[in-house]
Scaffold this motif. Structure first.
Motif, mmCIF file in Angstrom:
data_model
loop_
_atom_site.group_PDB
_atom_site.id
_atom_site.type_symbol
_atom_site.label_atom_id
_atom_site.label_comp_id
_atom_site.label_asym_id
_atom_site.label_seq_id
_atom_site.Cartn_x
_atom_site.Cartn_y
_atom_site.Cartn_z
ATOM 1 N N GLN A 52 1.641 -0.629 3.883
ATOM 2 C CA GLN A 52 0.589 -1.488 3.351
ATOM 3 C C GLN A 52 0.626 -2.868 3.998
ATOM 4 O O GLN A 52 -0.420 -3.498 4.188
ATOM 5 C CB GLN A 52 0.732 -1.593 1.835
ATOM 6 C CG GLN A 52 0.491 -0.270 1.118
ATOM 7 C CD GLN A 52 0.559 -0.394 -0.386
ATOM 8 O OE1 GLN A 52 0.066 -1.363 -0.961
ATOM 9 N NE2 GLN A 52 1.174 0.591 -1.036
ATOM 10 N N VAL A 100 4.914 6.647 -4.662
ATOM 11 C CA VAL A 100 5.585 5.423 -5.089
ATOM 12 C C VAL A 100 6.311 5.626 -6.411
ATOM 13 O O VAL A 100 7.450 5.183 -6.591
ATOM 14 C CB VAL A 100 4.562 4.272 -5.206
ATOM 15 C CG1 VAL A 100 5.237 2.993 -5.687
ATOM 16 C CG2 VAL A 100 3.869 4.046 -3.865
ATOM 17 N N THR A 110 1.777 7.353 -8.999
ATOM 18 C CA THR A 110 1.304 6.287 -8.119
ATOM 19 C C THR A 110 1.615 6.690 -6.687
ATOM 20 O O THR A 110 2.776 6.966 -6.354
ATOM 21 C CB THR A 110 1.986 4.950 -8.450
ATOM 22 O OG1 THR A 110 1.710 4.606 -9.819
ATOM 23 C CG2 THR A 110 1.480 3.844 -7.543
ATOM 24 N N GLU A 112 0.362 6.379 -2.270
ATOM 25 C CA GLU A 112 -0.412 5.668 -1.262
ATOM 26 C C GLU A 112 -1.643 6.483 -0.889
ATOM 27 O O GLU A 112 -1.670 7.714 -1.005
ATOM 28 C CB GLU A 112 0.456 5.372 -0.047
ATOM 29 C CG GLU A 112 1.520 4.322 -0.345
ATOM 30 C CD GLU A 112 2.280 3.880 0.879
ATOM 31 O OE1 GLU A 112 2.619 2.678 0.963
ATOM 32 O OE2 GLU A 112 2.561 4.733 1.758
ATOM 33 N N LYS A 180 -4.564 -6.143 -6.562
ATOM 34 C CA LYS A 180 -4.207 -5.075 -7.490
ATOM 35 C C LYS A 180 -5.043 -5.176 -8.750
ATOM 36 O O LYS A 180 -5.411 -6.266 -9.187
ATOM 37 C CB LYS A 180 -2.720 -5.150 -7.860
ATOM 38 C CG LYS A 180 -1.776 -4.888 -6.701
ATOM 39 C CD LYS A 180 -0.332 -4.831 -7.167
ATOM 40 C CE LYS A 180 0.600 -4.510 -6.001
ATOM 41 N NZ LYS A 180 2.014 -4.390 -6.447
ATOM 42 N N GLU A 210 -3.351 2.075 -2.343
ATOM 43 C CA GLU A 210 -2.481 2.741 -3.318
ATOM 44 C C GLU A 210 -3.269 2.974 -4.599
ATOM 45 O O GLU A 210 -4.095 2.150 -4.986
ATOM 46 C CB GLU A 210 -1.259 1.855 -3.597
ATOM 47 C CG GLU A 210 -0.245 2.422 -4.571
ATOM 48 C CD GLU A 210 0.913 1.447 -4.786
ATOM 49 O OE1 GLU A 210 1.633 1.165 -3.806
ATOM 50 O OE2 GLU A 210 1.079 0.955 -5.924
ATOM 51 N N THR A 212 -3.046 4.750 -8.781
ATOM 52 C CA THR A 212 -2.325 5.388 -9.879
ATOM 53 C C THR A 212 -3.301 6.306 -10.600
ATOM 54 O O THR A 212 -4.387 5.872 -11.004
ATOM 55 C CB THR A 212 -1.758 4.355 -10.857
ATOM 56 O OG1 THR A 212 -0.817 3.521 -10.168
ATOM 57 C CG2 THR A 212 -1.050 5.041 -12.017
#
Length: 447
Positions: A52, A100, A110, A112, A180, A210, A212
């Motif tokens: 990232q 992740v 979670t 990527e 985020k 990324e 979730t």
């Protein structure tokens, strides 16, 4: 502007390394760039950031230099949407593949954005969990691409859309800053709901890095009841089913041509999939068959159940062809069967090969039309779209062209958006990407 070797060497190679910057002509990712690019020279290079941080640094340089970017994962849906123009660099996120965090007890994961859905499902399978999606090109589609195109599938009937499943997101803004939103728990109400904003934006507001996602337990048993009949039969049966206490995972309406062979016959068909513990599935299938008495019907289990849904998906989502166009559309659910019957009659009148599929609970669906020659002479295809779009809008719906020969896309508005939110969309685009470097011209209104 076409990037020179000097520009690449000075600005991108120090960020990602020489092995991650390739000539586009040597990369297998974009086998048919003419399906995506409208005007101007092809970009010379494609860059593959692996983290990232590298992605953010590439974006920062692109913002500083005003490079126009085409962002993709595995490029399985790059031929969807509008044709883009004057691209300087292709940015591929398939190097971002980390899992992740996997909270098995909380049923969240979670990951990527470059990880493919198929790979993630394989990683989740030992825990008897899955992401409840059955999208187009499921074997190659990345999580970032799925969210960017808001591609879900039949399972939305039970589990909701991607907007409901995405509970957290990290994306890289056009200026290279990481942003985020949401979090890693299901009950999270903090901050702006940027997940819904990024879902379906075709990568025009930021590069998803990324996500979730909410997970669900894998069902023990899966069976499908397929019912064929007249328009009146299927209309009545669909209405009864949607008002009943039955809990299907998927409820799809199919035009006559879309009914897989060796199942049922009829003007239309209804495919109802049940997934749960064995006792529940058997009982619900039996009840569904009783409701369908007098119609052609069959029950599919095991491999036959799996093969049926795979065949149905592959029928609509094939490799782009010069003789085919694919549309996403929506109508009021109560008018779904009427629209499919009209679509079948229209295809017969125009001597078109056409398949139609509607997710009965939402009224959204997919049309595929094929006829030799539309890749060279777009006039018939343009007329089909105008007619079908008019039918959809009369049913308080919409029709968007996803996949079509480039010559046809140049001849019409692929989105056909009749609403009043375009000004607001353009304001958002200006705030998120003021220099219009992210996937330009791919979205509604040339955004």
């Amino acid at each position: 502007m076409v990037l020179s070797t000097a520009a690449i060497s000075q600005q991108l190679i120090p960020i990602v390394g020489p092995e991650q910057v390739l000539l586009l002509s040597e990369a297998s990712l974009l086998s048919a760039p003419e399906q995506i690019l409208d005007q101007g020279a092809l970009p010379t290079y494609i860059v593959y950031p692996r983290t990232q941080a590298e992605l953010a640094a590439v974006m920062a340089v692109a913002h500083q230099q005003r490079w126009r970017l085409l962002v993709c994962g595995h490029a399985s849906k790059l031929h969807w949407g509008g044709l883009t123009q004057q691209i300087d660099l292709v940015v591929c996120t398939q190097g971002l593949q980390r899992v992740v965090a996997h909270a098995t007890g909380d049923l969240t994961v979670t990951v990527e954005a470059g990880l493919s859905l198929a790979t993630l499902q394989a990683k989740l399978a030992p825990f008897r969990q899955h992401v409840a999606l059955d999208p187009a090109y499921a074997e190659t589609a990345t999580l970032g691409g799925l969210i960017a195109t808001r591609d879900g599938g039949s399972l939305r009937h039970r589990y909701g859309s991607l907007r409901d499943m995405c509970i957290g997101i990290t994306f890289i803004r056009a200026d290279g800053q990481s942003t985020k939103a949401g979090g890693r728990v299901v009950k999270n109400v903090a901050g702006y709901d940027l997940m819904k904003l990024m879902t379906g934006a075709f990568g025009t507001l930021g590069v998803i890095a990324e996500v979730t996602l909410r997970l669900y337990p894998l069902p023990e048993v899966s069976q499908t009841v397929v019912i064929g009949g007249t328009e009146a039969d299927i209309t009545a049966l669909t209405r009864i089913l949607l008002k009943s206490t039955l809990t299907p995972m998927a409820v799809d309406l199919l035009s006559a041509a879309a009914i897989p062979s060796s199942t049922v016959e009829g003007e239309l068909a209804l495919a109802v999939r049940f997934q749960s513990v064995e006792e529940s599935v058997v009982a619900q299938c039996d009840r569904m068959l009783k409701l369908a008495q007098g119609c052609s019907s069959c029950t599919l289990s095991g491999d036959l159940d799996t093969d049926f849904w795979q065949q149905l998906t592959q029928q609509f989502w094939q490799v782009p062809q010069p003789s085919a166009l694919v549309c996403k559309f929506g109508v009021l659910p109560a008018q779904s069967t009427q629209f499919l019957a009209q679509f079948d009659r229209y295809c017969q009148q125009q001597q078109i090969t056409g398949w139609g599929r509607i997710y009965a609970g939402s009224g959204t669906g997919v049309l595929r039309l094929e006829q030799e020659g539309i890749g060279k002479n777009p006039s018939p295809g343009v007329e089909w779209i105008r007619e079908l779009r008019s039918h959809c809008q009369n049913a308080h719906g919409f029709l968007t062209v996803l996949d079509a020969p480039p010559v046809l896309k140049r001849s019409l508005d692929v989105w056909g958006y009749p609403g009043n939110a375009l000004a607001s969309m353009k304001q958002l685009k200006q705030q998120f990407d003021p220099h219009n470097i992210l996937n330009p011209d791919r979205f509604v209104g040339g955004i």
